[in-house]
Write a protein that holds these residues in place. Structure first.
Motif, mmCIF file in Angstrom:
data_model
loop_
_atom_site.group_PDB
_atom_site.id
_atom_site.type_symbol
_atom_site.label_atom_id
_atom_site.label_comp_id
_atom_site.label_asym_id
_atom_site.label_seq_id
_atom_site.Cartn_x
_atom_site.Cartn_y
_atom_site.Cartn_z
ATOM 1 N N HIS A 207 0.837 -1.202 0.000
ATOM 2 C CA HIS A 207 0.000 0.000 0.000
ATOM 3 C C HIS A 207 0.874 1.255 0.000
ATOM 4 C CE1 HIS A 207 -3.830 2.109 0.769
ATOM 5 N NE2 HIS A 207 -3.095 2.943 1.499
ATOM 6 N N VAL A 208 1.922 1.240 0.821
ATOM 7 C CA VAL A 208 2.843 2.371 0.881
ATOM 8 C C VAL A 208 3.538 2.559 -0.466
ATOM 9 C CG1 VAL A 208 4.955 3.253 1.972
ATOM 10 C CG2 VAL A 208 3.203 2.116 3.366
ATOM 11 N N ALA A 209 3.859 1.453 -1.139
ATOM 12 C CA ALA A 209 4.541 1.524 -2.428
ATOM 13 C C ALA A 209 3.688 2.218 -3.485
ATOM 14 C CB ALA A 209 4.917 0.118 -2.900
ATOM 15 N N GLN A 210 2.375 2.269 -3.292
ATOM 16 C CA GLN A 210 1.473 2.888 -4.259
ATOM 17 C C GLN A 210 1.284 4.390 -4.038
ATOM 18 O OE1 GLN A 210 -2.130 0.585 -4.043
ATOM 19 N NE2 GLN A 210 -1.175 -1.272 -4.861
ATOM 20 N N ILE A 211 1.967 4.946 -3.031
ATOM 21 C CA ILE A 211 1.863 6.391 -2.791
ATOM 22 C C ILE A 211 2.390 7.153 -4.007
ATOM 23 C CG2 ILE A 211 2.709 8.325 -1.380
ATOM 24 C CD1 ILE A 211 2.912 6.426 0.967
ATOM 25 N N GLU A 212 1.668 8.167 -4.405
ATOM 26 C CA GLU A 212 2.135 9.039 -5.487
ATOM 27 C C GLU A 212 3.057 10.084 -4.860
ATOM 28 O OE1 GLU A 212 -1.171 10.604 -7.605
ATOM 29 O OE2 GLU A 212 -1.987 8.638 -8.123
ATOM 30 N N TRP A 213 4.325 9.684 -4.702
ATOM 31 C CA TRP A 213 5.272 10.480 -3.929
ATOM 32 C C TRP A 213 5.399 11.911 -4.429
ATOM 33 C CZ3 TRP A 213 7.085 7.894 0.293
ATOM 34 C CH2 TRP A 213 6.940 6.503 0.290
ATOM 35 N N ALA A 214 5.394 12.096 -5.731
ATOM 36 C CA ALA A 214 5.585 13.435 -6.295
ATOM 37 C C ALA A 214 4.423 14.371 -5.977
ATOM 38 C CB ALA A 214 5.786 13.345 -7.808
ATOM 39 N N SER A 215 3.250 13.799 -5.758
ATOM 40 C CA SER A 215 2.063 14.620 -5.506
ATOM 41 C C SER A 215 1.881 14.983 -4.030
ATOM 42 C CB SER A 215 0.809 13.902 -6.016
ATOM 43 O OG SER A 215 0.585 12.712 -5.269
ATOM 44 N N VAL A 216 2.674 14.372 -3.148
ATOM 45 C CA VAL A 216 2.559 14.657 -1.716
ATOM 46 C C VAL A 216 3.345 15.927 -1.408
ATOM 47 C CG1 VAL A 216 2.961 13.808 0.625
ATOM 48 C CG2 VAL A 216 2.329 12.200 -1.201
ATOM 49 N N SER A 217 2.686 16.894 -0.797
ATOM 50 C CA SER A 217 3.313 18.195 -0.558
ATOM 51 C C SER A 217 4.366 18.129 0.550
ATOM 52 C CB SER A 217 2.244 19.221 -0.178
ATOM 53 O OG SER A 217 1.698 18.917 1.100
ATOM 54 N N THR A 218 5.215 19.136 0.567
ATOM 55 C CA THR A 218 6.237 19.246 1.617
ATOM 56 C C THR A 218 5.588 19.380 2.984
ATOM 57 O OG1 THR A 218 7.764 20.332 0.080
ATOM 58 C CG2 THR A 218 8.214 20.594 2.426
ATOM 59 N N LEU A 219 4.478 20.112 3.063
ATOM 60 C CA LEU A 219 3.774 20.280 4.334
ATOM 61 C C LEU A 219 3.295 18.940 4.883
ATOM 62 C CD1 LEU A 219 2.538 22.023 6.548
ATOM 63 C CD2 LEU A 219 0.511 22.325 5.090
ATOM 64 N N THR A 220 2.774 18.093 4.006
ATOM 65 C CA THR A 220 2.309 16.770 4.443
ATOM 66 C C THR A 220 3.457 15.945 4.996
ATOM 67 O OG1 THR A 220 0.461 16.744 2.876
ATOM 68 C CG2 THR A 220 1.231 14.614 3.682
ATOM 69 N N TRP A 221 4.623 16.011 4.338
ATOM 70 C CA TRP A 221 5.777 15.259 4.841
ATOM 71 C C TRP A 221 6.258 15.811 6.172
ATOM 72 C CZ3 TRP A 221 5.893 10.743 3.235
ATOM 73 C CH2 TRP A 221 5.737 10.401 1.886
ATOM 74 N N LEU A 222 6.206 17.131 6.347
ATOM 75 C CA LEU A 222 6.585 17.736 7.626
ATOM 76 C C LEU A 222 5.613 17.317 8.727
ATOM 77 C CD1 LEU A 222 7.583 21.357 6.507
ATOM 78 C CD2 LEU A 222 9.109 19.546 7.339
ATOM 79 N N GLU A 223 4.330 17.251 8.400
ATOM 80 C CA GLU A 223 3.332 16.807 9.377
ATOM 81 C C GLU A 223 3.552 15.340 9.740
ATOM 82 O OE1 GLU A 223 -0.446 19.708 8.225
ATOM 83 O OE2 GLU A 223 -0.116 17.858 7.096
ATOM 84 N N THR A 224 3.904 14.526 8.758
ATOM 85 C CA THR A 224 4.194 13.119 9.009
ATOM 86 C C THR A 224 5.437 12.980 9.886
ATOM 87 O OG1 THR A 224 3.249 12.540 6.853
ATOM 88 C CG2 THR A 224 4.649 10.888 7.925
ATOM 89 N N ALA A 225 6.438 13.814 9.611
ATOM 90 C CA ALA A 225 7.662 13.796 10.420
ATOM 91 C C ALA A 225 7.342 14.158 11.870
ATOM 92 C CB ALA A 225 8.688 14.763 9.846
ATOM 93 N N TYR A 226 6.420 15.095 12.070
ATOM 94 C CA TYR A 226 6.012 15.458 13.432
ATOM 95 C C TYR A 226 5.391 14.256 14.133
ATOM 96 C CZ TYR A 226 3.574 17.563 17.345
ATOM 97 O OH TYR A 226 3.120 17.843 18.629
#
Length: 309
Positions: A207-226
């Motif tokens: 399921h994780v492999a199907q993430i559209e990585w390029a479409s995920v914003s920097t803010l979303t990754w920062l929130e995930t990192a939090y």
């Protein structure tokens, strides 16, 4: 020698942990509506937690863990992490951060019920009344979600999943609390998170492999990192440090910080609303938890009998 500042540090640790988790609800919810979902988030949490705790353990004194205990950590991970984090994270992705944070305060009620069933702790009238009031509050919250037409109010499926997360963690405390006290917080978590990753990723990796990585914003990754770093790694360290000093009743009171922070931030972010029925549920759940945590444990009753003998 015991430091005079140790109680102060314990209170600060407990407050910070609950504030971090209170923030995690709206921040995690926002991330799971902008590119990721609950399955992705729980996968990152367990793998990220395992990586961080194992890296940290390399810089600390090593503890010998027999094979039998390593296998026991697998059972602890099922209830303390896999079921708990899967139910909470996926539940949060469905319901509102306001409801999720309110439901998390119900854990002491489940802990009391399981202590009665497993550890044969006595149930006083105050405990029974607290459970009844707390349950009525939870039902009120769930019925509010059932009648909701706006996801900002909540969703019954998500509420029940978050409720299941509290039951899972209460089971973890009842079954493994004495066992995990044998080891340091880093030893406990590096093995529990490793087992959780081994259990979860075979089912979620594709399921994780199907993430559209390029479409995920920097803010979303920062929130995930939090969520991974603060909500998982830092939060677990802070709360265990606090629990070594503070009484369980004091720890339980700090649970009220989570919904206060989550509700305030959710309203500010525009991803949550508060209705009068949710306010009533908060009062009922908080009252029930307070009554349960203020009731006497078996140890308190035994000590009283010794004093009167």
């Amino acid at each position: 020698m015991r430091s005079n500042n140790q109680p102060l540090y314990a209170h600060l640790s407990m407050f910070m942990a609950c504030a971090i988790w209170g923030l995690m609800s709206p921040i995690g919810k926002d991330a799971m509506t902008h590119g990721l979902d609950g399955i992705d988030m729980v996968s990152f949490r367990v793998a990220g937690g395992a990586l961080l705790f194992w890296i940290t353990s390399f810089f600390l004194p090593k503890e010998h863990v027999p094979l039998r205990d390593k296998l026991t950590f697998a059972g602890a991970a099922v209830f303390g992490l896999v079921c708990n984090q899967c139910c909470f994270t996926i539940g949060l992705s469905i319901t509102s951060p306001v409801n999720a944070s309110i439901v998390t305060t119900s854990m002491p009620i489940f802990a009391m019920l399981l202590s009665f069933l497993i550890l044969h702790e006595p149930i006083t009238w105050k405990k029974a009344g607290g459970v009844a009031i707390g349950c009525f509050g939870a039902v009120t919250l769930i019925m509010t979600s059932l009648a909701a037409t706006d996801s900002k109010v909540g969703d019954m499926r998500g509420d029940l999943l978050v409720l299941g997360a509290q039951l899972s963690y209460a089971l973890f405390l009842s079954l493994f609390n004495k066992f995990i006290k044998k080891y340091s917080i880093f030893t406990v978590n590096k093995w529990m998170f490793l087992w959780a990753t081994i259990i979860v990723w075979p089912f979620t990796g594709h399921h994780v492999a199907q993430i559209e990585w390029a479409s995920v914003s920097t803010l979303t990754w920062l929130e995930t990192a939090y969520v991974v770093f603060f909500g998982t790694y830092v939060g677990y360290i802070l709360i265990v440090n606090a629990q070594k000093v503070l009484r369980p009743t004091v720890v339980a009171i700090y649970n009220y910080v989570q919904p206060l922070v989550a509700v305030s931030v959710s309203l500010a972010m525009g991803i949550g609303v508060v209705k009068w029925s949710q306010g009533l549920a908060v009062v009922l759940v908080f009252t029930g938890v307070w009554m349960v945590t203020k009731s006497k444990s078996r140890r308190d009753i035994i000590e009283e009998r010794k004093n009167y003998a």
